[in-house]
Write an enzyme that holds these catalytic residues in place. Structure first.
Site, PDB file in Angstrom:
ATOM      1  N   ARG A  66       0.830  -1.207   0.000  1.00  0.00           N
ATOM      2  CA  ARG A  66       0.000   0.000   0.000  1.00  0.00           C
ATOM      3  C   ARG A  66       0.871   1.266   0.000  1.00  0.00           C
ATOM      4  O   ARG A  66       1.817   1.382  -0.764  1.00  0.00           O
ATOM      5  CB  ARG A  66      -0.988  -0.043   1.161  1.00  0.00           C
ATOM      6  CG  ARG A  66      -2.138  -1.043   0.932  1.00  0.00           C
ATOM      7  CD  ARG A  66      -3.146  -0.958   2.038  1.00  0.00           C
ATOM      8  NE  ARG A  66      -4.433  -1.501   1.613  1.00  0.00           N
ATOM      9  CZ  ARG A  66      -5.518  -1.470   2.366  1.00  0.00           C
ATOM     10  NH1 ARG A  66      -5.497  -0.920   3.572  1.00  0.00           N
ATOM     11  NH2 ARG A  66      -6.655  -1.985   1.922  1.00  0.00           N
ATOM     12  N   SER A  67       0.573   2.227   0.882  1.00  0.00           N
ATOM     13  CA  SER A  67       1.256   3.523   0.774  1.00  0.00           C
ATOM     14  C   SER A  67       2.709   3.508   1.216  1.00  0.00           C
ATOM     15  O   SER A  67       3.396   4.525   1.066  1.00  0.00           O
ATOM     16  CB  SER A  67       0.489   4.595   1.552  1.00  0.00           C
ATOM     17  OG  SER A  67      -0.628   5.027   0.805  1.00  0.00           O
ATOM     18  N   ALA A  68       3.210   2.401   1.738  1.00  0.00           N
ATOM     19  CA  ALA A  68       4.658   2.300   1.910  1.00  0.00           C
ATOM     20  C   ALA A  68       5.346   2.432   0.552  1.00  0.00           C
ATOM     21  O   ALA A  68       6.542   2.726   0.469  1.00  0.00           O
ATOM     22  CB  ALA A  68       5.033   0.988   2.587  1.00  0.00           C
ATOM     23  N   LYS A  70       4.956   4.862  -1.389  1.00  0.00           N
ATOM     24  CA  LYS A  70       5.320   6.266  -1.610  1.00  0.00           C
ATOM     25  C   LYS A  70       6.780   6.541  -1.268  1.00  0.00           C
ATOM     26  O   LYS A  70       7.456   7.317  -1.947  1.00  0.00           O
ATOM     27  CB  LYS A  70       4.397   7.178  -0.802  1.00  0.00           C
ATOM     28  CG  LYS A  70       2.954   7.210  -1.291  1.00  0.00           C
ATOM     29  CD  LYS A  70       2.113   8.181  -0.461  1.00  0.00           C
ATOM     30  CE  LYS A  70       0.715   8.346  -1.036  1.00  0.00           C
ATOM     31  NZ  LYS A  70      -0.123   7.157  -0.830  1.00  0.00           N
TER      32      LYS A  70
END
Length: 387
Positions: A66-68, A70
Site C-alpha cells: 500500500r502507501s509504503a 510512496k
C-alpha cells in the site's frame, strides 16, 4: 505459532514482539526485517502466505505494501535530482507543460513530494480500469484545479501523489517509475521489491485482506477525535474525496492490479526487500553501495510540511517524499524517515542509529498511519538499542 528466521544477539525483544502480534493482535501472516549499519540483524516470518489460506509463509513471500510504496517511489525523484536530471525547485510544468492548466503554473516539483501541491482529489474519480492505464491518471491530475493555493498548506495526496510523481519521472527519463526502479535500483541490487509485478514473481505474492484486532491505545487507531471521524464519514470532505480518487478501489489481489505501476499504492515487497531498500539509501550493504549522498538523506528527512493535515486532519510531518517521525506516524527517533502503508506495512530508515526497518503483512487493519503491530516491533527495536 512457529516463527522462522533469525535475530542477532540483543534483538531478541523483536522476536517477542513479533510473536505477540500473532497471539494478541490478530496477525495472520507477516514478516519483519531489520538492518543495522548495512547488516541484517532481524529476519523473521510466520503464519500463512494468504490471509484466507493455509499455505505457510515462506522465506521470500511478498505482499502489497500500500502507501509504503510512496517512500520507494520518492527515492526515484530524489535520485534524479541527485544526478542533476531534475530540479526540485522547478515548476512541474517545466517538465510537463500540460500540467500548467487550471492555475497550476506555480506548483513546484518539491510540492509533489511534500504534499503541498493542492491536488489530493479528483473532481471526476477514475474507475479501476482507468487507474491502471498509465496515461489516464496523469491526464486527470493535469486537468484538475487545485483545492488550495499550491505551496501554502499541506494535505496528504493519498492517490494523486502517484500520478504526479510517475509523470514527472516519465517526462525526465522516458520510463515510468516502476520501470526505472527495476532497471536502476531493485534489479541491479537484487532487491525483492517491485512496482509492477513481473509474471515470473506472481507465485510468491500472498492474498491480502481485512483483519480485525483488539482496539489499541493512542494515535489514529483508537478513539479518533470527532473531527477525524466526521472527515472520513463526509462524502464532500477532502479526506473522503482523496481516498476516493479511484472509485471503487481496485481489488488488490487482482493480477492486473499487481502488474500495473501505481507509485502511491501498489508496490510489492518482501520485508527484506523493503528493509534493504532503506538500508541502501543511508549506507553500504552487502554487494551494494549507498544510494543517497548525505545531502540527499538530509533532503529526505528535513521537515517541509508540519501541522494539521487538510486530508488526514491530524497533525502530520513530511520531508521530501517521506513521512517523518511524529505522533501520527512514530518511527525510531526524531531523525527517522520512511512511510507506512495504510492498514499495516511500514518501511523506514534512521540514519542516526544506522537502522533500516521493513514490515509486511497480509492482514490489513483499519489503521491509517500507525498500525499497532508495526509499532510494537518498532518499540522492540528501540528497546534493543537502549533508546
Amino acid at each position: 505459532m512457529d516463527v522462522h528466521g533469525t535475530v542477532a544477539e540483543g534483538f531478541e525483544p523483536v522476536r517477542d514482539a513479533f510473536v505477540r502480534n500473532f497471539a494478541a493482535l490478530g496477525e495472520r501472516g507477516a514478516a519483519v526485517t531489520v538492518y543495522r549499519d548495512g547488516q541484517r540483524v532481524v529476519d523473521l516470518w510466520a503464519g500463512t502466505k494468504d490471509v484466507d489460506g493455509t499455505d505457510p509463509w515462506e522465506r521470500g513471500t511478498a505482499q502489497v505494501v500500500r502507501s509504503a510504496t510512496k517512500g520507494v517511489a520518492a527515492a526515484v525523484l530524489l535520485l534524479l535530482h541527485q544526478r542533476g536530471q531534475l530540479d526540485l525547485d522547478a515548476p512541474v510544468g517545466h517538465y510537463w507543460p500540460e500540467f500548467k492548466a487550471q492555475g497550476k503554473e506555480r506548483v513546484l516539483v518539491r510540492h509533489v513530494l511534500n504534499h503541498r501541491a493542492g491536488l489530493p482529489v479528483l473532481d471526476q474519480p477514475l474507475t479501476p480500469e482507468q487507474a491502471l492505464d498509465p496515461l489516464r491518471g496523469p491526464e486527470a491530475v493535469a486537468a484538475q484545479a487545485p483545492a488550495w493555493e499550491p505551496g501554502t498548506d499541506h494535505g496528504y495526496h493519498a492517490l494523486t501523489y502517484g500520478w504526479l510523481l510517475d509523470e514527472l519521472v516519465r517526462r525526465v527519463t522516458g520510463q515510468g517509475t516502476g520501470a526505472w526502479l527495476a532497471s536502476q535500483i531493485a534489479g541491479p541490487l537484487g532487491m525483492d521489491l517491485w512496482l509492477g509485478l513481473p509474471d515470473a514473481q506472481a507465485g510468491r505474492v500472498g492474498r491480502v485482506g481485512r483483519v480485525e484486532g483488539p482496539a489499541p491505545a493512542g494515535g489514529l487507531r483508537a478513539r479518533p477525535k470527532r473531527s477525524v471521524t466526521e472527515a472520513y464519514e463526509d462524502p464532500a470532505s477532502l479526506t473522503r474525496r482523496a481516498f476516493a480518487a479511484i472509485t471503487p478501489f481496485p481489488d488488490q489481489n487482482d493480477p492486473a492490479y499487481r502488474a500495473a505501476a501505481l507509485p502511491a499504492t501498489n508496490a510489492i515487497a518482501t520485508a527484506d526487500g523493503l528493509a534493504r531498500f532503506y538500508a541502501t539509501l543511508i549506507g553500504d550493504t552487502a554487494g551494494a553501495a549507498r544510494l543517497f549522498t548525505p545531502e540527499t538523506v538530509e533532503l529526505a528527512r528535513a521537515e517541509e510540511s508540519a501541522g494539521p493535515d487538510r486530508v488526514l486532519v491530524v497533525g502530520t510531518r513530511f520531508g521530501l517524499g517521506y513521512m517523518l517521525h511524529g505522533s501520527a506516524s512514530p518511527f525510531l527517533t526524531p531523525g527517522s524517515f520512511g512511510h507506512p502503508g495504510r492498514g499495516g506495512a511500514l518501511g523506514f530508515a534512521d540514519p542516526d542509529t544506522g537502522i533500516a526497518f521493513g514490515y509486511v503483512t497480509n492482514g490489513f487493519r483499519k489503521t491509517v498511519t500507525a498500525d499497532p503491530r508495526a509499532q510494537g516491533l518498532v518499540r522492540a527495536v528501540r528497546g534493543a538499542l537502549g533508546l
